[in-house]
Motif scaffolding. Sequence first.
Motif, short mmCIF file in Angstrom:
data_model
loop_
_atom_site.label_atom_id
_atom_site.label_comp_id
_atom_site.label_asym_id
_atom_site.label_seq_id
_atom_site.Cartn_x
_atom_site.Cartn_y
_atom_site.Cartn_z
N LYS A 114 0.86 -1.17 0.00
CA LYS A 114 0.00 0.00 0.00
C LYS A 114 0.90 1.22 0.00
CE LYS A 114 -4.31 1.56 2.06
NZ LYS A 114 -5.12 1.66 0.90
N ASP A 238 -12.63 3.14 6.30
CA ASP A 238 -11.83 3.17 5.09
C ASP A 238 -10.77 2.08 5.02
OD1 ASP A 238 -13.18 5.35 4.10
OD2 ASP A 238 -11.85 6.80 5.03
N MET A 239 -10.55 1.35 6.09
CA MET A 239 -9.43 0.41 6.11
C MET A 239 -9.79 -0.81 6.94
SD MET A 239 -5.50 1.24 7.17
CE MET A 239 -4.19 0.04 6.91
N SER A 243 -5.50 -5.28 8.56
CA SER A 243 -4.20 -4.70 8.22
C SER A 243 -3.35 -4.48 9.47
CB SER A 243 -4.40 -3.37 7.47
OG SER A 243 -5.10 -3.57 6.27
#
Length: 396
Positions: A114, A238-239, A243
Amino acid sequence: GYYGTYLDLYLAEFTENLQWYLDNLDYADGWTWFDEDGNALSDDAVAAMTSADKAQAFIEGRYTKGSSGGMGGMMGGPGGNMGELPDGKMQGGFEGAPGNIPDGEMPDGGPSGKGGGASDENAPDGEMPDGGPSGKGGGASDENAPDGNLPDGGPEGNIVGTPDDGTTQSATGSGDSANYESYEDMVAAYKADIEEIYSGDEYGNNIVALYNPLNYIGADGTDDPTWTKIIMGASEGDMSMFSSLNLQIAWLNADVDAVIEWQWDGGHVPSEVLGNSFSLYVDQMYGQYVDGAVTTITKAEAVKQTTNGTSEEATGTNLSSWVNYNDTTGVSFTLADAAAYRTKGASKAMPGFDVIDYGQEDYVFGSSEKDARHWDTYMFEIFEKYADVLEPLFNK
């Protein structure tokens, strides 16, 4: 596919972070608390609230937040008793940057990397677009839309997915792209950009691989940090929370002291809350890992709230349909509950063309005119393989 050690860990992290939040609500400062009928409590009633009362009110969304309160570490102020860290390692970070890459070669990052590290000169007026907690930005012009038609960008009427807006398709919009006139044009641009990325930069490096930390954590020749702390909002839209969990697992496997703080009701860019602060954590880690440093670093005592806030209505999220709370230590919920809570907080369309257009992440690899998200080979394969299904949905 819905059970296993990884998802057990994910659920345990979520549960532990909610329990921590409930256990620290006595640090809430300036909040407005409400009764079951939606009426603001009197000052006397707030002063009489127990920790369990506040936890119950939080679960039921009967509050409006004020300031965090209780910030900073003890022992000599925000910086604590400072000295040098062992082995020349930096506090909570990496040493050097490019010099840490083993043998000067860039590993193949594949489609999991990313972006990061671009200059402000690529952003309009030298500034990054205002994404805000909901990922929305401000005003694009008619000329950005194909054939002069503006896709529906949501309640504000913004066009999604343009450099000026700084966002991709929102949950409230219907237009997937203001930059491609057809699905075929989008796929062609995607293919060209992937080929360029994998051909390497001027030094022969894959820029996606450069930015994927999983390529370096614990790798030979890499100086890992002594400790790291990851903070994300539990209602981050948004994420993926996976992660941060993957990063923590990698760091733990590399013998790094790594913790996660997933803040319930925390949004896109949360800060330390409820008596915690970054300064306090730095002091605690310094005391733990530096020889001769002060080791007793204590969190300030909570100051009891005796005056209710001034908000007229509750704005808290009612968690009672997802969370079971029977006593001060018994918070629990299922994996399905956690997924439902996360989905409600998401601001992006799911499923959708979330990765095909211009947005804030452009300023990592691309520019205001060149898409930078076109690195995901998996997405490209899906776009090609299922074109007959996806093409009729594009910009509809």
